[in-house]
Write a protein that holds these residues in place. Structure first.
Motif, PDB file in Angstrom:
ATOM      1  N   GLY A 114      25.486  61.112 -34.593  1.00  0.00           N
ATOM      2  CA  GLY A 114      26.541  60.379 -34.746  1.00  0.00           C
ATOM      3  C   GLY A 114      27.907  60.893 -34.164  1.00  0.00           C
ATOM      4  O   GLY A 114      28.049  61.942 -33.718  1.00  0.00           O
ATOM      5  N   LYS A 196      34.625  45.526 -33.608  1.00  0.00           N
ATOM      6  CA  LYS A 196      33.344  46.268 -33.918  1.00  0.00           C
ATOM      7  C   LYS A 196      33.205  46.529 -35.255  1.00  0.00           C
ATOM      8  O   LYS A 196      32.142  46.459 -36.052  1.00  0.00           O
ATOM      9  CB  LYS A 196      33.428  47.691 -33.161  1.00  0.00           C
ATOM     10  N   GLU A 200      30.583  44.767 -38.142  1.00  0.00           N
ATOM     11  CA  GLU A 200      29.590  45.611 -39.079  1.00  0.00           C
ATOM     12  C   GLU A 200      30.054  45.565 -40.482  1.00  0.00           C
ATOM     13  O   GLU A 200      29.018  45.289 -41.427  1.00  0.00           O
ATOM     14  CB  GLU A 200      29.655  47.192 -38.673  1.00  0.00           C
ATOM     15  N   ARG A 280      28.693  54.565 -39.253  1.00  0.00           N
ATOM     16  CA  ARG A 280      27.116  54.814 -38.964  1.00  0.00           C
ATOM     17  C   ARG A 280      26.506  54.428 -37.714  1.00  0.00           C
ATOM     18  O   ARG A 280      25.850  55.014 -36.796  1.00  0.00           O
ATOM     19  CB  ARG A 280      26.130  54.544 -40.299  1.00  0.00           C
ATOM     20  N   ARG A 281      27.163  53.092 -37.223  1.00  0.00           N
ATOM     21  CA  ARG A 281      26.513  52.541 -35.945  1.00  0.00           C
ATOM     22  C   ARG A 281      27.660  52.670 -35.022  1.00  0.00           C
ATOM     23  O   ARG A 281      27.644  52.007 -34.007  1.00  0.00           O
ATOM     24  CB  ARG A 281      26.711  50.977 -36.525  1.00  0.00           C
TER      25      ARG A 281
END
Length: 282
Positions: A114, A196, A200, A280-281
């Motif tokens: 990550g 973004k 999420e 995390r994404r």
């Protein structure tokens, strides 16, 4: 991997942090909270650094926990300030942000891969973002590319009554009148980051998310500049404010009544889960 946020940890942090903490009347507690944050970030498996700066001839520091990323990965900063103005225990402002910051660090601190993550506890925000301004300028001078900065500023107060949510002039037509959502504020240069993160965070059931995008560095709407993201906007970095909207919702803002009992722990847990999921994404 499912994200598990521990409300008991949030409560433990709140109890350790809440209490007046500033260099004028409560420097002992300010320093104690600084040391507490350092210890907690180490317990999360992070490499802890001190970012020293001077104010009025005295030394202060931001406390940073670093999670290394994979080679060439983005650099993402997540921050919350830990000082208060005089006369307030600062539960929502900003023990709530510190508690969410540390819980996100606990969830993500030992994960491999990550982005590179910096969990930053900023000092002297209430004196016009002294600590975060120092850090942003230091990074800029060093030529560091910051892909995203997320500021957690008052994230613990809700009021579901009709009419509980206020806005700057002209905005009330476009947003709900109940103070039960988390707000995300970006400038136009940070629009991609806003989309973004909002996408999420909206995955979290029971967490309404509202967004606002402002031109330039927010000067036309000064209230949106009142946190540690604004020095990053000023230097051209993409940055995002995460907030319960502060004094537009919370009647205890900068008051002696900003206490633990006014906070919504379930709401804070959902915010922490949403921020951790978004990071995390990345």
């Amino acid at each position: 991997m499912q994200i598990r946020v521990d409300s008991r940890q949030l409560l433990r942090t709140l109890r350790a942090v809440i209490g007046e903490r500033n260099l004028f009347r409560a420097e002992r507690h300010l320093r104690a909270v600084e040391d507490f944050i350092e210890s907690e970030l180490k317990a999360c498996g992070l490499r802890v650094e001190s970012d020293f700066f001077s104010y009025r001839g005295r030394s202060f520091r931001n406390v940073i926990g670093r999670r290394e990323g994979r080679p060439g990965s983005p650099l993402v900063i997540v921050g919350a300030h830990f000082d208060t103005v005089e006369g307030t225990p600062g539960a929502d402002d900003n023990a709530s942000g510190v508690a969410v910051l540390l819980e996100v660090a606990r969830v993500l601190g030992r994960e491999a891969g990550g982005p590179e993550l910096l969990f930053c506890a900023f000092n002297l925000e209430e004196l016009n973002m002294i600590g975060s301004t120092h850090m942003a300028r230091r990074l800029k001078r060093a030529g560091v590319k910051v892909d995203a900065m997320i500021s957690l500023e008052m994230v613990g107060y809700t009021d579901s009554r009709a009419g509980s949510q206020k806005y700057p002039p002209g905005l009330s037509w476009f947003y709900p009148d109940r103070g039960d959502f988390i707000g995300l504020v970006a400038n136009w240069s940070s629009a991609g980051l806003l989309r973004k993160v909002a996408r999420e965070m909206r995955r979290i059931r029971g967490l309404p998310v509202e967004t606002l995008s402002v031109p330039g560095t927010g000067g036309l709407l000064p209230a949106v500049r009142l946190s540690d993201h604004s020095p990053f906007w000023d230097l051209g970095y993409p940055a995002l404010l995460v907030t319960d909207t502060s004094f537009y919702r919370n009647p205890h803002y900068h008051a002696a009544s900003d206490t633990l009992e006014t906070l919504d722990l379930d709401f804070m847990a959902r915010v922490a889960e949403a921020i951790a999921g978004a990071l995390r994404r990345f």
